[in-house]
Scaffold this motif. Structure first.
Motif, PDB file in Angstrom:
ATOM      1  N   GLU A 102       0.831  -1.209   0.000  1.00  0.00           N
ATOM      2  CA  GLU A 102       0.000   0.000   0.000  1.00  0.00           C
ATOM      3  C   GLU A 102       0.866   1.259   0.000  1.00  0.00           C
ATOM      4  OE1 GLU A 102      -2.696  -0.382   3.281  1.00  0.00           O
ATOM      5  OE2 GLU A 102      -3.796  -2.028   2.348  1.00  0.00           O
TER       6      GLU A 102
ATOM      7  N   GLU B  13       2.399   1.649  -3.455  1.00  0.00           N
ATOM      8  CA  GLU B  13       1.404   2.169  -4.401  1.00  0.00           C
ATOM      9  C   GLU B  13       1.194   3.663  -4.184  1.00  0.00           C
ATOM     10  OE1 GLU B  13      -2.132  -0.178  -3.956  1.00  0.00           O
ATOM     11  OE2 GLU B  13      -1.145  -1.990  -4.689  1.00  0.00           O
ATOM     12  N   LYS B  14       1.180   4.089  -2.932  1.00  0.00           N
ATOM     13  CA  LYS B  14       1.008   5.515  -2.614  1.00  0.00           C
ATOM     14  C   LYS B  14       2.170   6.315  -3.206  1.00  0.00           C
ATOM     15  CE  LYS B  14      -1.473   8.089   0.081  1.00  0.00           C
ATOM     16  NZ  LYS B  14      -2.729   8.685  -0.333  1.00  0.00           N
TER      17      LYS B  14
ATOM     18  N   GLU C  25       4.054   5.407  -5.820  1.00  0.00           N
ATOM     19  CA  GLU C  25       3.930   5.386  -7.280  1.00  0.00           C
ATOM     20  C   GLU C  25       2.847   6.340  -7.765  1.00  0.00           C
ATOM     21  OE1 GLU C  25       3.320   1.364  -8.558  1.00  0.00           O
ATOM     22  OE2 GLU C  25       5.194   0.695  -7.645  1.00  0.00           O
ATOM     23  N   ASP C  26       1.743   6.454  -7.017  1.00  0.00           N
ATOM     24  CA  ASP C  26       0.641   7.333  -7.401  1.00  0.00           C
ATOM     25  C   ASP C  26       0.975   8.806  -7.192  1.00  0.00           C
ATOM     26  OD1 ASP C  26      -0.829   5.128  -8.044  1.00  0.00           O
ATOM     27  OD2 ASP C  26      -2.019   5.130  -6.194  1.00  0.00           O
ATOM     28  N   ASN C  27       1.962   9.089  -6.383  1.00  0.00           N
ATOM     29  CA  ASN C  27       2.306  10.457  -6.034  1.00  0.00           C
ATOM     30  C   ASN C  27       3.304  11.006  -7.057  1.00  0.00           C
ATOM     31  OD1 ASN C  27       2.694  12.878  -4.793  1.00  0.00           O
ATOM     32  ND2 ASN C  27       3.286  12.020  -2.819  1.00  0.00           N
ATOM     33  N   THR C  28       2.820  11.269  -8.270  1.00  0.00           N
ATOM     34  CA  THR C  28       3.704  11.687  -9.354  1.00  0.00           C
ATOM     35  C   THR C  28       4.279  13.081  -9.140  1.00  0.00           C
ATOM     36  OG1 THR C  28       1.768  12.431 -10.581  1.00  0.00           O
ATOM     37  CG2 THR C  28       2.598  10.206 -11.053  1.00  0.00           C
TER      38      THR C  28
ATOM     39  N   THR D 108       5.490  14.163  -6.434  1.00  0.00           N
ATOM     40  CA  THR D 108       6.464  14.048  -5.342  1.00  0.00           C
ATOM     41  C   THR D 108       6.150  14.967  -4.175  1.00  0.00           C
ATOM     42  OG1 THR D 108       8.063  15.597  -6.265  1.00  0.00           O
ATOM     43  CG2 THR D 108       8.303  13.267  -6.891  1.00  0.00           C
TER      44      THR D 108
END
Length: 158
Positions: free
Chosen positions: A28, A31-32, A34-37, A39
């Motif tokens: 989790e 994934e968080k 990776e989703d936080n493009t 930064t």
């Protein structure tokens, strides 16, 4: 997790339920990250035994390291926190990788693990050894080998 420093103590073992929960948390968090493009800092809250220690915004790079640490713990690996740029000898690198010192020297000489030659001694960064170990674990987990994927039988004239 604390690492035992002598042989009289045994390593703490996780139950299957604990390992699954830690593994889920690691996924989790990954994934968080990776989703936080963008930064942006990620807000995390720490609660231990129902005691709330508050929420803090952490840099994405730190959350990624926490996710890696949790993944290693869930997979049953011993964990130690050391500076990533710490230089170690080939004997210590061999212990981390679970291989012989001459094999580590071969990996360094081939460039598979970046290293420095200091006189007759080879030195590598802990982060490079860990990165190699993770890549090797992923390769074995995915059933890949070290051959070149663009080579075909026809390349050898057969």
């Amino acid at each position: 997790m604390s690492q035992a420093t002598d042989n009289s103590r045994t390593k703490e073992q996780l139950s299957g339920v604990d390992a699954l929960a830690i593994g889920r948390l690691a996924r989790e968090l990954a994934e968080k990250v990776e989703d936080n493009t963008a930064t942006l800092p990620i807000k995390m809250q720490l609660t231990v035994d129902s005691q709330d220690f508050g929420a803090e915004c952490l840099p994405v790079s730190l959350v990624a390291k926490i996710a890696d640490l949790l993944r290693d713990v869930a997979e049953g690996r011993d964990v130690a926190v050391v500076p990533a740029d710490l230089l170690i000898g080939s004997e210590s690198a061999a212990a981390i990788l679970g291989v012989s010192r001459p094999w580590v020297n071969t990996l360094i000489d081939r460039g598979d693990i970046p290293g420095e030659l200091n006189g007759s001694k080879r030195r590598v960064r802990v982060s490079d050894v860990v990165a190699f170990r993770r890549a090797d674990d992923d390769r074995r987990h995915n059933g890949q080998d070290w051959s070149f994927h663009d080579e075909t039988i026809d390349d050898y004239g057969t």
